[in-house]
Design an enzyme around this catalytic site. Sequence first.
Site, short mmCIF file in Angstrom:
data_model
loop_
_atom_site.label_atom_id
_atom_site.label_comp_id
_atom_site.label_asym_id
_atom_site.label_seq_id
_atom_site.Cartn_x
_atom_site.Cartn_y
_atom_site.Cartn_z
N ASN A 270 -6.24 5.77 6.16
CA ASN A 270 -5.93 6.62 6.15
C ASN A 270 -7.70 7.34 6.16
O ASN A 270 -7.86 8.50 6.93
CB ASN A 270 -4.85 7.58 4.77
CG ASN A 270 -3.89 7.46 5.53
OD1 ASN A 270 -3.28 7.41 6.91
ND2 ASN A 270 -3.27 7.19 4.78
N HIS A 275 -4.49 10.61 9.56
CA HIS A 275 -3.43 10.32 8.73
C HIS A 275 -2.07 9.89 10.45
O HIS A 275 -1.24 8.99 10.41
CB HIS A 275 -2.87 11.37 8.27
CG HIS A 275 -3.84 11.80 6.99
ND1 HIS A 275 -2.70 10.76 5.85
CD2 HIS A 275 -4.88 12.27 6.26
CE1 HIS A 275 -3.54 11.95 4.69
NE2 HIS A 275 -4.58 12.11 4.75
N ASP A 279 0.00 6.81 9.98
CA ASP A 279 1.65 7.01 10.69
C ASP A 279 1.64 5.40 11.28
O ASP A 279 2.95 4.74 11.02
CB ASP A 279 1.64 8.21 11.44
CG ASP A 279 1.98 9.15 9.86
OD1 ASP A 279 1.36 9.21 9.02
OD2 ASP A 279 1.41 10.73 10.27
N ASP A 305 3.41 4.16 0.86
CA ASP A 305 3.24 2.93 1.33
C ASP A 305 4.08 2.23 0.52
O ASP A 305 3.04 0.51 0.16
CB ASP A 305 2.31 2.69 1.41
CG ASP A 305 0.55 2.68 0.27
OD1 ASP A 305 1.34 3.32 -0.69
OD2 ASP A 305 0.01 1.84 0.14
#
Length: 407
Positions: A270, A275, A279, A305
């Site tokens: 990330n 981000h 994803d 996560d």
Amino acid sequence: MAFVPTDPPPPTWRLTAWLTTSPAQVPPDVLTILRGRLVVGVVPLIVAALIGAALASLAILRVPTSAMLAWFCADLALTLLRLTTMLVMRHTLRNSGQRLGEWLPLTDLYVLSSLLWCAQIGCGVGLCMASADSVLVPFACLVTTGLAGGLAARNPGAPRMTLVQMISVVVPFTAGAISDGQPWFLLLWALAPLYLVAVAAVNRRLHADYVALLCAERALRHQALHCGLTGLPNRTFFNQALTAIPSGRKDEEHAVALLYLDLDGFKLVNDTYGHAAGDVVLQQVAIRLRDVVMVTDVTARLGGDEFAVLLTGRRAASAERVARSIIAAVGLPYDLGQGTLASIGVSVGIAECDSGLADRHALLVRADRALYTAKQRGKGTFHHASPVRDDDGRTAWAIAECEAYKR
């Protein structure tokens, strides 16, 4: 994950299957609900039976012929058959008993008995109209219109079956009225089809609205119980699956194993790639988990996560093998596009219980602690917590930790 069935089994006969299938294309689970709504409650069935029996009894008193007596006997026999079949179906579903349904086609019998009951009511009101009795005729008209209208409004799940039921009532009624010799009753040959078309149109409209409502409810339920990003069940679904597991059983068939997963190095992905890339990784992790576990296992994204896999029955014995497969699959590189590869790992905490843990959510707490131990040991591995084997299926610390988790 096997849940207790709440709907009757699908019909096995070709005729009953066609009658209870929607003319429009609907999802299989929605079709199951539609068929399940065919099984009316005991009260409506008893009320309909009382009305039919009352009319048949009045017919015997007014016109004591062998035909009227035969109708009364047929009404009584088919009413008992419908009631018995429905009670057996409800009992079978309530007790999750599949043995009876394996050799006895309960749904087919219920559909067939309903059709025969409507047909005998139609023949009965036809006899009443043919008798030209001044008392029976208005009662026959009232029962016919009430039954046909009630079928259309109360049973939007199977329009084909409803139409056949209405025809089996209205056609004998019309034939009986015409056989009376009253010239004005000949108009019924024109009015009866129009009446059937109008009522059938109402039923079709109700059916379309009903299917749309069920599909919308299905979509909302899926949205509430699944992760929008990965498509996996969410924490709410997972908690319901835990609660649904029967407790107090100590055999292999009711063993439970829970794998708690946490991705290693996901924060770095990330922070490095953004981000959106994170994803993509989460979506690919979900795909890999689906490839590793079986359809009967419950795999969920608990948040962030963190993931969990629930193994029940004989599958619980393969918890460590599943954990190794998950670690190997998740540890493969991830293609983020434009030639960019990312690498992460996963740590797994395993907790199992084969002695009927009284509070299944304590199992999640133990798996979380095992995950913490796996993280401390260097990540990319799994730790297997010792099973709870107290007499009552709990330990004091498990109770305290579970209550803290719930708060």
